[in-house]
Design a protein around this motif. Structure first.
Motif, PDB file in Angstrom:
ATOM      1  N   HIS A   1       0.831  -1.211   0.000  1.00 51.80           N
ATOM      2  CA  HIS A   1       0.000   0.000   0.000  1.00 51.80           C
ATOM      3  C   HIS A   1       0.865   1.261   0.000  1.00 51.80           C
TER       4      HIS A   1
ATOM      5  N   LYS B   1     -13.217  -5.112   5.213  1.00 52.03           N
ATOM      6  CA  LYS B   1     -12.394  -4.455   4.200  1.00 52.03           C
ATOM      7  C   LYS B   1     -12.378  -2.942   4.374  1.00 52.03           C
ATOM      8  N   ASP B   2     -13.504  -2.348   4.762  1.00 48.89           N
ATOM      9  CA  ASP B   2     -13.522  -0.900   4.944  1.00 48.89           C
ATOM     10  C   ASP B   2     -12.695  -0.475   6.152  1.00 48.89           C
TER      11      ASP B   2
ATOM     12  N   HIS C   1      -9.109  -0.750   5.192  1.00 52.08           N
ATOM     13  CA  HIS C   1      -8.717   0.375   4.342  1.00 52.08           C
ATOM     14  C   HIS C   1      -8.469   1.622   5.190  1.00 52.08           C
TER      15      HIS C   1
ATOM     16  N   LEU D   1      -5.002   3.679   5.298  1.00 52.09           N
ATOM     17  CA  LEU D   1      -4.948   5.127   5.066  1.00 52.09           C
ATOM     18  C   LEU D   1      -4.243   5.841   6.217  1.00 52.09           C
TER      19      LEU D   1
END
Length: 98
Positions: A10, A56-57, A60, A64
């Motif tokens: 990432h 998954k959210d 994420h 971030l």
């Protein structure tokens, strides 16, 4: 819970020199999410009301946060304050316990 290799992918980091630093950011981001949502992250289905699955959210949002902290290693960048990305708040807002 989240593999360091995924975080480095990432971040687009292909060296090992900062693994300890990145791992620290990852652990801090996971803790931040747990405190923000007032729940403990679990990898499988939650058993208790104070648990939530690492979906998954949520993953994420963690990625971030790590990327933000990796890029902005100080709270202040130049003359402007560097804040947490809005996307992190948006990904986690509905998971807060009210």
């Amino acid at each position: 819970m989240i593999d360091l290799s995924l975080v480095k992918l990432h971040l687009r980091v292909d060296h090992d020199e900062e693994d300890l630093l990145i791992q620290g950011y990852l652990e801090a981001a996971l803790e931040h999410v747990q405190q923000h949502c007032d729940r403990r992250l679990v990898e499988i289905n939650p058993v208790f009301p104070n648990e939530m699955t690492l979906t998954k959210d949520v993953m994420h949002a963690v990625l971030l946060l790590v990327a933000h902290w990796y890029t902005n290693r100080e709270a202040v960048s130049g003359q402007s304050v560097s804040t947490v990305p809005l996307a992190v708040e948006r990904l986690l807002w509905y998971r807060k316990k009210f």
